[in-house]
Design a protein around this motif. Structure first.
Motif, PDB file in Angstrom:
ATOM      1  N   UNK A 114      -1.522   0.736  -9.027  1.00 24.35           N
ATOM      2  CA  UNK A 114      -1.820  -0.644  -9.433  1.00 24.35           C
ATOM      3  C   UNK A 114      -1.138  -0.929 -10.778  1.00 24.35           C
ATOM      4  N   UNK A 115      -0.354  -1.994 -10.810  1.00 18.90           N
ATOM      5  CA  UNK A 115       0.326  -2.358 -12.058  1.00 18.90           C
ATOM      6  C   UNK A 115       1.425  -1.379 -12.434  1.00 18.90           C
ATOM      7  N   UNK A 116       1.782  -0.493 -11.488  1.00 15.59           N
ATOM      8  CA  UNK A 116       2.777   0.538 -11.803  1.00 15.59           C
ATOM      9  C   UNK A 116       4.189  -0.007 -11.803  1.00 15.59           C
ATOM     10  N   UNK A 117       5.052   0.665 -12.518  1.00 20.22           N
ATOM     11  CA  UNK A 117       6.478   0.285 -12.556  1.00 20.22           C
ATOM     12  C   UNK A 117       7.298   1.491 -12.085  1.00 20.22           C
ATOM     13  N   UNK A 118       6.777   2.146 -11.034  1.00 16.41           N
ATOM     14  CA  UNK A 118       7.410   3.396 -10.603  1.00 16.41           C
ATOM     15  C   UNK A 118       8.501   3.204  -9.569  1.00 16.41           C
ATOM     16  N   UNK A 119       8.732   1.962  -9.145  1.00 16.29           N
ATOM     17  CA  UNK A 119       9.707   1.760  -8.083  1.00 16.29           C
ATOM     18  C   UNK A 119       9.101   2.146  -6.736  1.00 16.29           C
TER      19      UNK A 119
END
Length: 389
Positions: free
Chosen positions: A65-70
Motif C-alpha cells: 500500500x502506497x509503495x513505490x516498488x514498481x
C-alpha cells in the motif's frame, strides 16, 4: 468455504460481494491461504474452476500500500484473451484498493499505450510471454522488486512453445520470490519447471466439475472420408443454430473451412492465433452481435472467450486432448440452458470418441447425417411449428 472465512481484507470482501459471490470454489478456498502465506504453489485445475480469483485475489492483497516498488506481481498467460480477462478480473477484485494498479501487456496491441501504463506505476502485470520479453528487452518492465510470479495455464504455454521465453523471464526475477503455477495437466516438462524453479511447493489438485454435461445433447455423425465439410453444411442448414462454434485442430483447417462456408453463403468467420489482434476483436464483436453466426476456431484461440447464447458446438476435428472436449462443448448449455454438441467422425476416429465418452463419463449418441430430403422435411416441420405458435 465462504470468502469471509479466508482472512481477506475488507476491501476485497466488498468487491467480491459486488461481483455477486459469497462462496469460494474449491481451488480458491485451497489456494488463497497458501498464496497469502507466501508459499510456492502448484495448482492442478481446469478452466472454469475459478482459478483467476485463486491467484488474482492474493496478488491484489500482496501489493504494498502506497509503495513505490514498481512491479511486484507478474502473471504469465498463454493467450491475449486470457491476459485481458485475468487483468479485468483483478481490476474488479481491487475496485476498493486504488493503490493496486493492474496492467495487461500482450502482442498485437499498441506498445506505446502499454509503456505509458507501466510508467504510471503498474504493480501487477498480466501478459503473454513474448510481449513480456519485449518489455524486459526495452527496459520498460523492470522486475528487480518482483515478489510473486504466476504461470497460468502452464501446460498450454509449453504446448505453444513458450518454454524458452518462460525460462528467460524467470532469469530476470529475484531468487527470493514466490513462484505459483496453475496447469490443467501435469506432463513431465511441467514437473521439470516445478523442480527447477520452485521451492518446496504446496500441491493442490482439484478434479474438474465440468464433466457433468447433462444439459447438453451430444451426438456424433459418421462421415465418409473427405465429406466432413458437406456434412457440416447439411447440419447447419438442418438445425439452423442461432450461434454456433466449430472447432478445428489447426489454423490451416480453420482458414480452409471458413472459406468453404463463406463461399456457400454462410455467415461464418475464423479465429486463430496467427490473426492480428484487430481482426480477432472484429470477429468476436461480429459473433457476439450475431452478424456472423458461425465461429470457426482452434482450441487455443477459443480460450477465454465467453459468448452468451451459443446453442450448438460442432467438433469438426476430434480434440487432441479428451479434456478439450469438455472445454469445447461447455461453450453451449450455459446458465442452465440446453445446448447441442455434434461431433463428426471419420473411420477409426470412432475409437478415439469412445475414449472421450469414458473419460467424460457421458453418452454420445450416433445419429445419421440428414439427407437433402430430411433437411426439407425439418424445414417444413419448423414452419408448421412457427405457424401454430
Amino acid at each position: 468455504m465462504l470468502f469471509n472465512e479466508l482472512n481477506l481484507p475488507e476491501e476485497i470482501l466488498r468487491a467480491v460481494e459486488d461481483m455477486g459471490f459469497s462462496e469460494a470454489t474449491e481451488i480458491q478456498s485451497k489456494a488463497i491461504p497458501v498464496m497469502l502465506e507466501g508459499k510456492d504453489l502448484v495448482g492442478k485445475s481446469n478452466t472454469g474452476t475459478g482459478k483467476t480469483a485463486a491467484f488474482g485475489i492474493p496478488a491484489a492483497v500482496s501489493v504494498t500500500r502506497g509503495g513505490k516498488n514498481g512491479v511486484e506481481v507478474l502473471i504469465l498467460c498463454p493467450t491475449r484473451e486470457l491476459a485481458m480477462q485475468a487483468c479485468k478480473e483483478i481490476e474488479k477484485f481491487s475496485a476498493y484498493m486504488p493503490w493496486v494498479k493492474p496492467c495487461a501487456v500482450y502482442g498485437g496491441a499498441a506498445m506505446d499505450k502499454q509503456i505509458s501504463e507501466l510508467r504510471r506505476g503498474a504493480n501487477i502485470v498480466v501478459g503473454t510471454p513474448g510481449r513480456v520479453m519485449d518489455h524486459i528487452g526495452r527496459k520498460t518492465l523492470k522486475l528487480e522488486n518482483l515478489r510473486t510470479i504466476v504461470l497460468d495455464e502452464a501446460d498450454e504455454m509449453l504446448n505453444m512453445g513458450f518454454r524458452e521465453d518462460i525460462e528467460t523471464i524467470l532469469s530476470f526475477v529475484p531468487e527470493e520470490r514466490q513462484t505459483v503455477l496453475f496447469s490443467a495437466t501435469m506432463p513431465p516438462p511441467i514437473m521439470a519447471i516445478t523442480k527447477e524453479y520452485q521451492n518446496d511447493p504446496v500441491v493442490i489438485k482439484v478434479e474438474s466439475k465440468a464433466r457433468t454435461v447433462d444439459t447438453i445433447e451430444q451426438k456424433y455423425f459418421e462421415v465418409p472420408m473427405g465429406r466432413k465439410t458437406d456434412a457440416l453444411k447439411l447440419l447447419l442448414i438442418a438445425y439452423e443454430p442461432k450461434l454456433s462454434m466449430v472447432f478445428c485442430n489447426t489454423k490451416k483447417m480453420v482458414d480452409e473451412l471458413t472459406e468453404a462456408l463463406v463461399s456457400k453463403g454462410f455467415k461464418a468467420a475464423g479465429l486463430h492465433g496467427d490473426m492480428k489482434q484487430a481482426s480477432r476483436t472484429q470477429v468476436l464483436s461480429a459473433f457476439k452481435s450475431g452478424s456472423i453466426n458461425v465461429l470457426i476456431a482452434t482450441d487455443v484461440a477459443a480460450r477465454g472467450i465467453d459468448v452468451e447464447g451459443v446453442d450448438c458446438v460442432f467438433n469438426y476435428d476430434l480434440p487432441q486432448d479428451n479434456e478439450y472436449y469438455i472445454h469445447r462443448i461447455g461453450r453451449t448449455g450455459r446458465a442452465g440452458r440446453t445446448g447441442r454438441a455434434f461431433t463428426l467422425v471419420v473411420g477409426k476416429e470412432i475409437y478415439k470418441l469412445k475414449d472421450i465418452q469414458r473419460y467424460c463419463k457421458t453418452k454420445i449418441r450416433r445419429q445419421p447425417i440428414p439427407s437433402v430430403n430430411d433437411v426439407a422435411a425439418i424445414k417444413v416441420e419448423k414452419l408448421l411449428e412457427q405457424a401454430g405458435e
